[in-house]
Design a protein around this motif. Structure first.
Motif, PDB file in Angstrom:
ATOM      1  N   ALA A 116       0.832  -1.209   0.000  1.00  0.00           N
ATOM      2  CA  ALA A 116       0.000   0.000   0.000  1.00  0.00           C
ATOM      3  C   ALA A 116       0.867   1.260   0.000  1.00  0.00           C
ATOM      4  O   ALA A 116       0.444   2.313  -0.496  1.00  0.00           O
ATOM      5  N   GLU A 119       1.235   2.686  -3.489  1.00  0.00           N
ATOM      6  CA  GLU A 119      -0.004   2.725  -4.280  1.00  0.00           C
ATOM      7  C   GLU A 119       0.021   3.824  -5.341  1.00  0.00           C
ATOM      8  O   GLU A 119      -0.288   3.581  -6.518  1.00  0.00           O
ATOM      9  N   GLN A 120       0.373   5.039  -4.952  1.00  0.00           N
ATOM     10  CA  GLN A 120       0.341   6.150  -5.903  1.00  0.00           C
ATOM     11  C   GLN A 120       1.370   5.963  -7.021  1.00  0.00           C
ATOM     12  O   GLN A 120       1.122   6.307  -8.177  1.00  0.00           O
ATOM     13  N   SER A 298      -2.492  -9.588  -5.850  1.00  0.00           N
ATOM     14  CA  SER A 298      -2.309  -8.207  -5.394  1.00  0.00           C
ATOM     15  C   SER A 298      -0.833  -7.881  -5.226  1.00  0.00           C
ATOM     16  O   SER A 298      -0.362  -6.814  -5.657  1.00  0.00           O
ATOM     17  N   MET A 302       1.335  -5.090  -7.323  1.00  0.00           N
ATOM     18  CA  MET A 302       1.949  -3.976  -6.605  1.00  0.00           C
ATOM     19  C   MET A 302       3.458  -4.114  -6.440  1.00  0.00           C
ATOM     20  O   MET A 302       4.139  -3.132  -6.145  1.00  0.00           O
TER      21      MET A 302
END
Length: 372
Positions: A116, A119-120, A298, A302
């Protein structure tokens, strides 16, 4: 023509989305409980107040209380009617606490905040292509080392090495071993301590874990374990090895095909390659019931796909599949690939691969005869 909506199906899907979001939030809370040691403190503890739990953990009570309340509504921790005394039942603690090595699932929750954190940057890649280098992932190597400590270190001698007949005896006599993608070197250091007559080399792309591995080796005074920072896509050791290992490392490489070819070229005739990698299919339809499927895809989106693309690589991702792994090993030159599954590790497949021999057992017998 307007599509008709089944209200029951729509409501059911909306409910499942709410549950997913709730569970995603709980993953972060579980990660915090693991990192702070709260689960370890509460395992076997009598029902206690938030202050008692905080004092025992050395943490601030206000944060502990809010975390405990999240655990209660997540049905992980129980509380009495007065909302005063909190209790972690042993049936839950055994999958959350370090007091139960091998069964601790909580450590996997750490991957959620790790991925996380970028994420950006990943969204930027969605729009513009490219990838994200390893250096951008805070704590990734630390979490991977803990993950490996549970799935590899604890089972290395009694379960993993036994997949290769006769290898323990050969390690005791003395052979050369290469570990590809060694990380902080925990497995290699364990092997070096156990088998002082053998020589071990660990290679990893990243500087941080290699420095940590070297420091650990120096602290233990090991003279038979060495570490080198390099990219095996282009780097080739100038020696050959009797045994090469790769624990959860090949699919992350920029060019797994070239790394597997390097491994083949660096392996002595009749040597053995042991590869642990994700046990999944290259076809997503076959992974619908995979117990870790959602987590692994996921992580692939990522991290694994992104770090490969950041190097201009193939971007095969975490779920590259055992089918593709088999094809790529055979394309590299290997002609004998055996797949193994171990009860302690439902996430991975253990490939035992021999070189220039139709049978791994025969390969090791021939090597032993040569040594004698």
């Amino acid at each position: 023509m307007a599509c008709e909506i089944d209200p029951v199906k729509a409501e059911g899907f909306a409910g499942s989305l709410v549950e997913m979001i709730n569970q995603g939030a709980m993953s972060i809370m579980i990660s915090i409980g693991h990192q702070t040691g709260l689960f370890d403190v509460m395992a076997g503890m009598e029902p206690s107040t938030s202050k008692e739990i905080a004092d025992q953990s050395g943490l601030h009570e206000r944060y502990v209380r809010e975390w405990l309340n999240a655990m209660v509504v997540g049905k992980i921790v129980f509380v009495d009617d007065s909302s005063t005394y909190y209790h972690l039942p042993m049936e839950h603690a055994m999958f959350l606490s370090r007091k139960f090595p091998g069964d601790n699932i909580a450590l996997f929750a750490q991957y959620i905040p790790v991925i996380a954190g970028v994420e950006q940057k990943v969204i930027h890649c969605f729009k513009n292509g490219g990838g994200i280098p390893y250096s951008e992932y805070v704590r990734f190597h630390e979490v991977m080392a803990e993950d490996s400590g549970q799935t590899i270190i604890g089972a290395l001698f009694d379960h993993i090495l036994t997949l290769i007949p006769g290898i323990t005896q050969r390690l005791e006599k003395g052979i050369s071993v290469l570990d590809v993608g060694c990380g902080s070197g925990r497995a290699l250091i364990q092997l070096g301590e156990r088998f002082p007559n053998s020589v071990f080399l660990g290679i990893d792309l990243c500087k941080e874990p290699i420095e940590k591995a070297r420091k650990s080796t120096e602290e233990k005074g090991l003279q038979n374990v060495f570490f080198h920072q390099a990219d095996l896509t282009s780097f080739r050791p100038d020696v050959e090895f009797d045994l090469i290992t790769a624990f959860d490392a090949i699919h992350d490489q920029a060019r797994p095909d070239l790394v597997l070819k390097t491994i083949y070229d660096c392996l002595k005739d009749n040597g053995v390659f042991l590869m642990q990698d994700i046990d999944a299919s290259e076809k997503v339809y076959n992974n619908l019931d995979h117990p870790f499927g959602r987590l692994l895809y996921s992580i692939s989106t990522m991290h694994c796909t992104s770090v490969s693309l950041a190097q201009g690589g193939m971007g095969l991702g975490t779920m590259w599949g055992t089918e593709r792994a088999n094809r790529m090993m055979r394309q590299a030159g290997f002609n004998n690939v055996t797949e193994n599954r171990l009860p302690h590790d439902p996430m991975n497949c253990y490939f035992v691969v021999s070189k220039n021999c139709t049978n791994t057992q025969a390969s090791l017998i021939e090597l032993e005869e040569i040594d004698d």
